[in-house]
Design an enzyme around this catalytic site. Structure first.
Site, mmCIF file in Angstrom:
data_model
loop_
_atom_site.group_PDB
_atom_site.id
_atom_site.type_symbol
_atom_site.label_atom_id
_atom_site.label_comp_id
_atom_site.label_asym_id
_atom_site.label_seq_id
_atom_site.Cartn_x
_atom_site.Cartn_y
_atom_site.Cartn_z
ATOM 1 N N ARG A 158 0.822 -1.216 0.000
ATOM 2 C CA ARG A 158 0.000 0.000 0.000
ATOM 3 C C ARG A 158 0.856 1.266 0.000
ATOM 4 O O ARG A 158 0.477 2.272 -0.592
ATOM 5 C CB ARG A 158 -0.937 0.010 1.209
ATOM 6 C CG ARG A 158 -2.058 -0.974 1.036
ATOM 7 C CD ARG A 158 -2.947 -0.998 2.241
ATOM 8 N NE ARG A 158 -4.127 -1.803 1.969
ATOM 9 C CZ ARG A 158 -4.874 -2.350 2.909
ATOM 10 N NH1 ARG A 158 -4.570 -2.191 4.182
ATOM 11 N NH2 ARG A 158 -5.927 -3.064 2.578
ATOM 12 N N LYS A 208 -20.261 -18.135 0.655
ATOM 13 C CA LYS A 208 -21.709 -18.042 0.910
ATOM 14 C C LYS A 208 -22.409 -17.153 -0.097
ATOM 15 O O LYS A 208 -21.881 -16.118 -0.496
ATOM 16 C CB LYS A 208 -21.937 -17.433 2.286
ATOM 17 C CG LYS A 208 -21.489 -18.324 3.407
ATOM 18 C CD LYS A 208 -21.677 -17.600 4.704
ATOM 19 C CE LYS A 208 -21.349 -18.496 5.882
ATOM 20 N NZ LYS A 208 -21.436 -17.755 7.126
ATOM 21 N N GLY A 266 -13.417 -3.854 0.330
ATOM 22 C CA GLY A 266 -14.788 -3.402 0.607
ATOM 23 C C GLY A 266 -15.266 -2.353 -0.382
ATOM 24 O O GLY A 266 -16.420 -2.363 -0.817
ATOM 25 N N GLY A 316 -10.712 -9.218 -2.011
ATOM 26 C CA GLY A 316 -10.260 -10.235 -1.065
ATOM 27 C C GLY A 316 -9.610 -11.448 -1.669
ATOM 28 O O GLY A 316 -8.527 -11.371 -2.250
HETATM 29 P P1 AMP Z 1 -15.697 -15.244 0.704
HETATM 30 O O1 AMP Z 1 -14.987 -14.584 1.847
HETATM 31 O O2 AMP Z 1 -17.158 -15.414 0.875
HETATM 32 O O3 AMP Z 1 -15.303 -14.657 -0.636
HETATM 33 O O4 AMP Z 1 -15.167 -16.724 0.690
HETATM 34 C C1 AMP Z 1 -13.835 -17.073 0.463
HETATM 35 C C2 AMP Z 1 -13.638 -18.419 1.055
HETATM 36 O O5 AMP Z 1 -14.524 -19.335 0.436
HETATM 37 C C3 AMP Z 1 -12.254 -18.975 0.865
HETATM 38 O O6 AMP Z 1 -11.606 -18.982 2.101
HETATM 39 C C4 AMP Z 1 -12.496 -20.385 0.353
HETATM 40 O O7 AMP Z 1 -11.742 -21.363 1.023
HETATM 41 C C5 AMP Z 1 -13.961 -20.591 0.639
HETATM 42 N N1 AMP Z 1 -14.567 -21.599 -0.241
HETATM 43 C C6 AMP Z 1 -14.562 -21.647 -1.569
HETATM 44 N N2 AMP Z 1 -15.152 -22.768 -2.018
HETATM 45 C C7 AMP Z 1 -15.561 -23.446 -0.937
HETATM 46 C C8 AMP Z 1 -16.220 -24.695 -0.737
HETATM 47 N N3 AMP Z 1 -16.590 -25.448 -1.777
HETATM 48 N N4 AMP Z 1 -16.452 -25.083 0.534
HETATM 49 C C9 AMP Z 1 -16.080 -24.318 1.580
HETATM 50 N N5 AMP Z 1 -15.454 -23.132 1.450
HETATM 51 C C10 AMP Z 1 -15.195 -22.712 0.215
#
Ligand code: AMP
Length: 418
Positions: free
Chosen positions: A35, A220, A399, A376
């Site tokens: 940064r 999610k 963000g 992220g």
């Molecule tokens: P997010 O912060 O919602 O973008 O999620 C990122 C995280 O999703 C990463 O740490 C991944 O390990 C996790 N992820 C991706 N695919 C899967 C999966 N099939 N099952 C569980 N976690 C997952």
């Protein structure tokens, strides 16, 4: 709109809001200076013009003033080294008049962490846990009132305002947005980094060359729903992948073993599918998965259809058929947005799907597509695979980027663009 290149900073004092919120180890040593380096082109342009720099930033989430753990003093020497000139330090961002007045062309002053003052964020501090609603409202009103004087003081230091902190562009804080009101349109502008981010987001979300494909992954669906809703009105292809795959599979009656699933979002998944159809969006979901018998890199692995995962197994990455389907869609796109991995990429044995997505984006980019990766974990992915310099743009703002692709107006951008 004023720009950094058009403006001659000779003899002018510039308040530059940067994002020097770098990670430090337990000895207050910088562990990643990305940064700081990212802001250098802007700071150097001003210094080379013969301007004077007043640099403002936040670091961490201090709760008091001062809060030595979050002092920008820790990074002062490194900032001087990167900038190539000695940088003075103002230990209180509201008491810097004498140091500002002493600045000569080509010199720089770093202000102490702006968030030592609650007024920077405009959020009250020190409220008792059991404070009543009236007390909370009064404290909020008080900090908003004193925020005006705080902002005015920062603005008084300078002849012009430059915002190069995209990472905080989604916050209407004193130094990221409110301060801009004290400068006319000719005396406020984006820094180079901020400008690159704004142009990249506009290229994807507004001046889109079609076909436009968005790849949304991660764990999610609930955390991505606002983005998905906005993208459903904009994209040609929407690839939904990662952990959210299984909420869709279950919603369609599939068998998902122990895969991650949001049982309260099954209707939402069906609704997204319906909306995609209504909007003529090609919604692309995985057809097969690499499954594991436990959530670990050393899990026993196998492949299964996304609707046919045996009990005791969970989908942790996309399978080979899906990789091919996703890659074909991506390679035929002219604009690509990627947020969120296709699998548990942190485990090497479940990283191949995310790598295949990254490689398809790299191929499309080489053929002339514009690709934006951000928010992220997908940034961590392209870095892990050594592909960051082969996509068009990797966003520095987590963000802020997510809010921009949700379709929100970012206060830090509006403050300059009007
Ligand atoms: P997010 O912060 O919602 O973008 O999620 C990122 C995280 O999703 C990463 O740490 C991944 O390990 C996790 N992820 C991706 N695919 C899967 C999966 N099939 N099952 C569980 N976690 C997952």
């Amino acid at each position: 709109m004023q720009t950094l290149d058009k403006f001659n900073f000779a003899g002018k004092k510039a308040f530059v809001r940067v994002d020097f919120n770098v990670p430090l180890d337990e000895n207050q040593k910088i562990t990643d200076d990305t940064r700081i380096r990212a802001a250098m082109p802007t700071l150097k342009k001003i210094i080379n013009d013969g301007g004077m720099l007043i640099i403002g930033s936040h670091m961490g989430r201090p709760k008091k003033n001062p809060d030595p753990k979050y002092s920008l003093k820790s990074i002062l020497d490194h900032v001087s080294e990167c900038l190539g000139v000695p940088v003075a330090f103002a230990p209180d961002c509201q008491q810097a008049d004498a140091q500002v007045a002493a600045l000569k062309p080509g010199q720089a002053l770093l202000l102490e962490n702006l968030r030592f003052y609650a007024e920077e964020e405009g959020k009250p501090r020190g409220l008792a846990d059991d404070a009543s609603d009236e007390e909370k409202a009064a404290a909020k009103k008080a900090v908003k009132e004193s925020q005006k004087a705080f902002t005015k003081k920062l603005a008084s230091y300078a002849d012009c305002y430059v915002n190069d902190a995209f990472g905080t562009a989604h916050r209407a804080h004193a130094s990221t947005a409110l301060i801009a009101d004290y400068f006319d349109a000719d005396h406020k502008m984006f820094g180079y980094l901020m400008n690159k981010e704004v142009v990249a987001v506009e290229k994807v979300m507004e001046n889109t060359v079609r076909p436009f494909t968005a790849i949304m992954g991660g764990s999610k669906v609930s955390t991505k729903i606002d983005i998905i809703e906005n993208l459903l009105g904009k994209v040609d292809n929407l690839i939904l992948t990662g952990g959210m795959t299984y909420t869709f599979s279950k919603a369609m009656g599939g068998k998902i073993g122990t895969s991650i699933c949001e049982d309260d979002k099954l209707d939402l998944a069906l609704d997204i599918m319906k909306k995609a159809k209504e909007n003529g969006v090609n919604l692309v979901l995985a057809v097969d998965s690499k499954i594991g018998d436990s959530f670990s890199n050393d899990a026993k692995t196998a492949y299964a259809g996304v609707n046919d995962i045996p009990d005791g197994w969970e989908g942790m990455d996309i399978g080979p058929k899906t990789m091919e389907i996703f890659a074909n869609v991506i390679k035929n796109s002219k604009t690509i947005l990627w947020n969120g991995p296709a699998g548990v990429f942190e485990f090497d044995n479940f990283a191949a799907g995310s790598k295949a997505v990254a490689e398809a984006i790299v191929d499309a980019t080489a053929k002339g597509a514009f690709s934006l990766v951000g928010g992220g974990d997908s940034v961590a992915c392209v870095n892990k695979f050594g592909l960051a310099d082969k996509v068009s743009y990797v966003s520095t703002g987590g963000g802020a980027l997510l809010e921009a692709i949700e379709g929100k107006v970012l206060p830090g951008i509006k403050a300059i663009q009007g």
